[in-house]
Write an enzyme that holds these catalytic residues in place. Structure first.
Site, PDB file in Angstrom:
ATOM      1  N   GLY A 295       0.839  -1.206   0.000  1.00  0.00           N
ATOM      2  CA  GLY A 295       0.000   0.000   0.000  1.00  0.00           C
ATOM      3  C   GLY A 295       0.869   1.248   0.000  1.00  0.00           C
TER       4      GLY A 295
ATOM      5  N   ARG B  17       1.005  -5.036  -5.656  1.00  0.00           N
ATOM      6  CA  ARG B  17       1.197  -6.235  -4.832  1.00  0.00           C
ATOM      7  C   ARG B  17       1.386  -7.421  -5.788  1.00  0.00           C
ATOM      8  NH1 ARG B  17      -2.951  -3.677  -1.409  1.00  0.00           N
ATOM      9  NH2 ARG B  17      -1.873  -2.861   0.423  1.00  0.00           N
TER      10      ARG B  17
ATOM     11  N   ASP C  53       5.997  -4.764   6.166  1.00  0.00           N
ATOM     12  CA  ASP C  53       6.707  -6.001   6.508  1.00  0.00           C
ATOM     13  C   ASP C  53       6.578  -7.066   5.426  1.00  0.00           C
ATOM     14  OD1 ASP C  53       3.981  -6.677   7.371  1.00  0.00           O
ATOM     15  OD2 ASP C  53       4.945  -8.441   8.251  1.00  0.00           O
TER      16      ASP C  53
ATOM     17  N   THR D 254       4.522   2.703   5.315  1.00  0.00           N
ATOM     18  CA  THR D 254       3.122   2.240   5.367  1.00  0.00           C
ATOM     19  C   THR D 254       2.403   3.103   6.386  1.00  0.00           C
ATOM     20  OG1 THR D 254       1.657   0.473   6.162  1.00  0.00           O
ATOM     21  CG2 THR D 254       3.910   0.373   6.932  1.00  0.00           C
TER      22      THR D 254
ATOM     23  N   ASP E 202       0.283   1.977   8.317  1.00  0.00           N
ATOM     24  CA  ASP E 202      -0.208   1.091   9.384  1.00  0.00           C
ATOM     25  C   ASP E 202       0.599   1.123  10.687  1.00  0.00           C
ATOM     26  OD1 ASP E 202      -2.112   0.306   7.534  1.00  0.00           O
ATOM     27  OD2 ASP E 202      -1.039  -1.503   6.933  1.00  0.00           O
TER      28      ASP E 202
ATOM     29  N   ASP F 191       2.943  -0.860  11.497  1.00  0.00           N
ATOM     30  CA  ASP F 191       2.962  -2.255  11.954  1.00  0.00           C
ATOM     31  C   ASP F 191       4.309  -2.926  11.695  1.00  0.00           C
ATOM     32  OD1 ASP F 191       2.777  -2.305   9.210  1.00  0.00           O
ATOM     33  OD2 ASP F 191       1.189  -3.796   9.109  1.00  0.00           O
TER      34      ASP F 191
ATOM     35  N   ARG G 260      -4.691  -2.338   9.043  1.00  0.00           N
ATOM     36  CA  ARG G 260      -4.607  -3.793   8.885  1.00  0.00           C
ATOM     37  C   ARG G 260      -4.751  -4.455  10.255  1.00  0.00           C
ATOM     38  NH1 ARG G 260      -0.534  -6.566   4.579  1.00  0.00           N
ATOM     39  NH2 ARG G 260      -1.169  -4.868   3.238  1.00  0.00           N
TER      40      ARG G 260
HETATM   41  P1  ADP Z   1       3.363  -4.341   2.922  1.00  0.00           P
HETATM   42  O1  ADP Z   1       4.723  -4.349   2.351  1.00  0.00           O
HETATM   43  O2  ADP Z   1       2.793  -2.964   3.073  1.00  0.00           O
HETATM   44  O3  ADP Z   1       3.253  -5.183   4.178  1.00  0.00           O
HETATM   45  P2  ADP Z   1       2.072  -6.481   1.425  1.00  0.00           P
HETATM   46  O4  ADP Z   1       1.915  -7.386   2.607  1.00  0.00           O
HETATM   47  O5  ADP Z   1       0.936  -6.379   0.481  1.00  0.00           O
HETATM   48  O6  ADP Z   1       2.390  -4.975   1.835  1.00  0.00           O
HETATM   49  O7  ADP Z   1       3.374  -6.962   0.659  1.00  0.00           O
HETATM   50  C1  ADP Z   1       3.820  -6.289  -0.505  1.00  0.00           C
HETATM   51  C2  ADP Z   1       4.460  -7.280  -1.422  1.00  0.00           C
HETATM   52  O8  ADP Z   1       5.605  -7.869  -0.805  1.00  0.00           O
HETATM   53  C3  ADP Z   1       3.583  -8.472  -1.804  1.00  0.00           C
HETATM   54  O9  ADP Z   1       2.657  -8.177  -2.822  1.00  0.00           O
HETATM   55  C4  ADP Z   1       4.633  -9.461  -2.266  1.00  0.00           C
HETATM   56  O10 ADP Z   1       5.067  -9.136  -3.571  1.00  0.00           O
HETATM   57  C5  ADP Z   1       5.773  -9.196  -1.283  1.00  0.00           C
HETATM   58  N1  ADP Z   1       5.682 -10.150  -0.168  1.00  0.00           N
HETATM   59  C6  ADP Z   1       4.797 -10.158   0.846  1.00  0.00           C
HETATM   60  N2  ADP Z   1       4.981 -11.204   1.659  1.00  0.00           N
HETATM   61  C7  ADP Z   1       6.023 -11.912   1.134  1.00  0.00           C
HETATM   62  C8  ADP Z   1       6.708 -13.123   1.495  1.00  0.00           C
HETATM   63  N3  ADP Z   1       6.351 -13.839   2.570  1.00  0.00           N
HETATM   64  N4  ADP Z   1       7.723 -13.527   0.719  1.00  0.00           N
HETATM   65  C9  ADP Z   1       8.101 -12.831  -0.372  1.00  0.00           C
HETATM   66  N5  ADP Z   1       7.503 -11.692  -0.767  1.00  0.00           N
HETATM   67  C10 ADP Z   1       6.477 -11.229  -0.040  1.00  0.00           C
HETATM   68  O1  F6P Z   2      -1.272  -1.431   4.322  1.00  0.00           O
HETATM   69  C1  F6P Z   2      -1.899  -0.209   4.059  1.00  0.00           C
HETATM   70  C2  F6P Z   2      -3.383  -0.394   3.896  1.00  0.00           C
HETATM   71  O2  F6P Z   2      -3.955   0.875   3.619  1.00  0.00           O
HETATM   72  C3  F6P Z   2      -4.090  -1.032   5.094  1.00  0.00           C
HETATM   73  O3  F6P Z   2      -4.315  -0.108   6.127  1.00  0.00           O
HETATM   74  C4  F6P Z   2      -5.359  -1.536   4.444  1.00  0.00           C
HETATM   75  O4  F6P Z   2      -5.866  -2.653   5.135  1.00  0.00           O
HETATM   76  C5  F6P Z   2      -4.895  -1.932   3.078  1.00  0.00           C
HETATM   77  O5  F6P Z   2      -3.676  -1.252   2.825  1.00  0.00           O
HETATM   78  C6  F6P Z   2      -5.879  -1.590   1.988  1.00  0.00           C
HETATM   79  O6  F6P Z   2      -5.408  -2.136   0.814  1.00  0.00           O
HETATM   80  P1  F6P Z   2      -5.927  -1.724  -0.633  1.00  0.00           P
HETATM   81  O7  F6P Z   2      -5.240  -0.463  -1.011  1.00  0.00           O
HETATM   82  O8  F6P Z   2      -5.515  -2.877  -1.483  1.00  0.00           O
HETATM   83  O9  F6P Z   2      -7.409  -1.534  -0.552  1.00  0.00           O
END
Ligand code: ADP
Ligand code: F6P
Length: 322
Positions: A12, A73, A104, A127, A129, A131, A173
Site C-alpha cells: 500500500g 502487490r 513487513d 506504510t 499502518d 505495523d 490492517r
Molecule cells: P506491505 O509491504 O505494506 O506489508 P504487502 O503485505 O501487500 O504490503 O506486501 C507487498 C508485497 O511484498 C507483496 O505483494 C509481495 O510481492 C511481497 N511479499 C509479501 N509477503 C512476502 C513473502 N512472505 N515472501 C516474499 N515476498 C512477499
Molecule cells: O497497508 C496499508 C493499507 O492501507 C491497510 O491499512 C489496508 O488494510 C490496506 O492497505 C488496503 O489495501 P488496498 O489499497 O488494497 O485496498
C-alpha cells in the site's frame, strides 16, 4: 564498491514514500552511484520495468503524496522461482544494491532477495499502518493520523447536532495504532483495537455513562482489524438507544501531502539506507527508535512486532473516553 543501486516502493502506498525515494536517489547520486527506479514494486522488478533515474526524476517530489514509482502487490513473489527471475533483472544491469520502501510484506521479499541471491537489500518502513517493529514510526503513519484527527473533528460537529453515536472505522490492517492514537489525540469516546479483546458491553456502558453526564455525542474509533464494523453497529444497537452511524474513512487516509514529520523521517531513513549500502551492508532495515536512526536485520520487523503495542496508552484512551 557499490556502483549501481535500485529503489522500489511496494505494498500500500503511503505519504512520504516520494520523499524517501528522493532522499535515496539524491544521496546515491551525490556519492557517484547510478540509481535505477523500479516501477510497480516487485511486479516491475519481475517484468523488467527498470529505468535509470536522473536528478530530474526526483525533482519537486518531496511534498507529493502517492509514489512516482507506482506500487503494486505481487503475491507470486513468495515463490523462489519468481524471485530468481526478478533478481536476474537486477544482476544483468550490474545492480547489486536495492532499497525497498514498504511494509513487513515487502521486507519479507527483500529478506529473501538478500538470502537467496546476495542482493544487498535495505528496507525503509513505508506504510500508514505503523505495523513494523524496529521503528517507532513508519513513513506515512503521522500523516494518516492527522487525516483521521481532521475527520474526528468534522464528525464531532454533526454528531453533537444530532446527538448521535458514531463508529469511525480507520485503517491499520492488524495494527491498532492509527485507531488508538487518533482516539487519544482526537478525544474519542472509545476505541476498539485488534490487540486486545474488545467488549461491546463495555462500549455500551461508556455511552450510557456519557449520556447520563449530559454529553450529547459519542465517537468510537474502530480499527479495521477488529472485524466488521456493520456487525459491531448491529450488536451495539441492541444495547443502547442512541442513533448509531458508521463512517468508514477508507483510502482518504493514504492521500495528500506528507506532514513535516513524515518528510523528515523519510529523508533521514533514505539517507541512512544509502550509507549502509556504501558500507557494503545488506539484509537490513532502517528505523527511528527513541529519536535515533537504527538498523536491524529485516526479519526483526516481523519477528518482534508483538512488542509494539502500548497497553498503557490503551488504558489511558479508555480512562479519558468517559
Ligand atoms: P506491505 O509491504 O505494506 O506489508 P504487502 O503485505 O501487500 O504490503 O506486501 C507487498 C508485497 O511484498 C507483496 O505483494 C509481495 O510481492 C511481497 N511479499 C509479501 N509477503 C512476502 C513473502 N512472505 N515472501 C516474499 N515476498 C512477499
Ligand atoms: O497497508 C496499508 C493499507 O492501507 C491497510 O491499512 C489496508 O488494510 C490496506 O492497505 C488496503 O489495501 P488496498 O489499497 O488494497 O485496498
Amino acid at each position: 564498491m557499490m556502483r549501481r543501486i535500485a529503489v522500489l516502493t511496494s505494498g500500500g502506498d503511503s505519504q512520504g514514500m516520494n520523499t524517501a525515494v528522493r532522499a535515496v536517489a539524491k544521496t546515491a547520486m551525490t556519492k557517484g552511484i547510478d540509481v535505477f527506479g523500479i516501477k510497480r514494486g516487485y511486479k516491475g522488478m519481475l517484468e523488467d520495468q527498470i529505468f535509470e533515474m536522473s536528478p530530474l526524476s526526483v525533482s519537486g517530489i518531496a511534498d507529493q503524496g502517492g509514489t512516482i514509482l507506482l506500487s503494486a502487490r505481487l503475491p507470486e513473489f513468495k515463490d523462489p522461482a519468481v524471485r530468481a527471475v526478478a533478481a536476474d533483472n537486477l544482476k544483468k544491469r550490474g545492480i547489486d544494491g536495492l532499497v525497498v520502501i514498504g511494509g513487513d510484506g515487502s521486507f519479507h521479499g527483500a529478506h529473501y532477495l538478500y538470502e537467496e541471491h546476495g542482493i544487498k537489500t535495505i528496507g525503509i518502513p513505508g506504510t500508514i499502518d505503523n505495523d513494523v517493529a524496529g521503528t517507532d514510526y513508519t513513513i506515512g503513519y503521522d500523516t494518516a493520523l492527522n487525516i483521521i484527527l481532521d475527520a474526528i473533528s468534522r464528525i464531532k460537529d454533526t454528531a453533537i447536532s444530532h446527538e448521535r453515536t458514531y463508529l469511525l472505522e480507520v485503517m491499520g490492517r492488524n495494527c491498532g495504532d492509527l485507531a488508538l492514537y487518533s482516539a487519544i489525540a482526537g478525544g474519542a469516546s472509545g476505541v476498539l483495537i485488534p490487540e486486545v479483546e474488545n467488549s461491546i458491553d463495555d462500549i455500551a456502558e461508556v455511552i450510557k455513562y456519557r449520556r447520563s453526564e449530559g454529553k450529547l455525542y459519542d465517537i468510537i474509533v474502530v480499527a479495521e482489524g477488529v472485524g466488521n464494523v456493520m456487525e459491531i453497529q448491529k450488536e451495539l444497537a441492541k444495547k443502547v438507544d442512541t442513533s448509531i452511524r458508521v463512517t468508514i474513512l477508507g483510502h482518504v487516509q493514504r492521500g495528500g501531502a506528507p506532514t513535516a514529520f513524515d518528510r523528515i523521517l523519510a529523508t533521514r531513513l533514505g539517507v541512512k539506507a544509502v550509507e549502509l549500502l556504501v558500507e557494503g551492508k545488506g539484509g537490513l532495515m532502517v528505523g527511528l527508535q527513541s529519536e535515533k536512526v537504527t538498523t536491524h536485520p529485516l526479519s526483526y520487523a516481523w519477528e518482534n512486532y508483538h512488542t509494539k503495542t502500548s497497553f498503557n496508552d490503551y488504558a489511558i484512551a479508555n480512562m479519558l473516553s468517559l
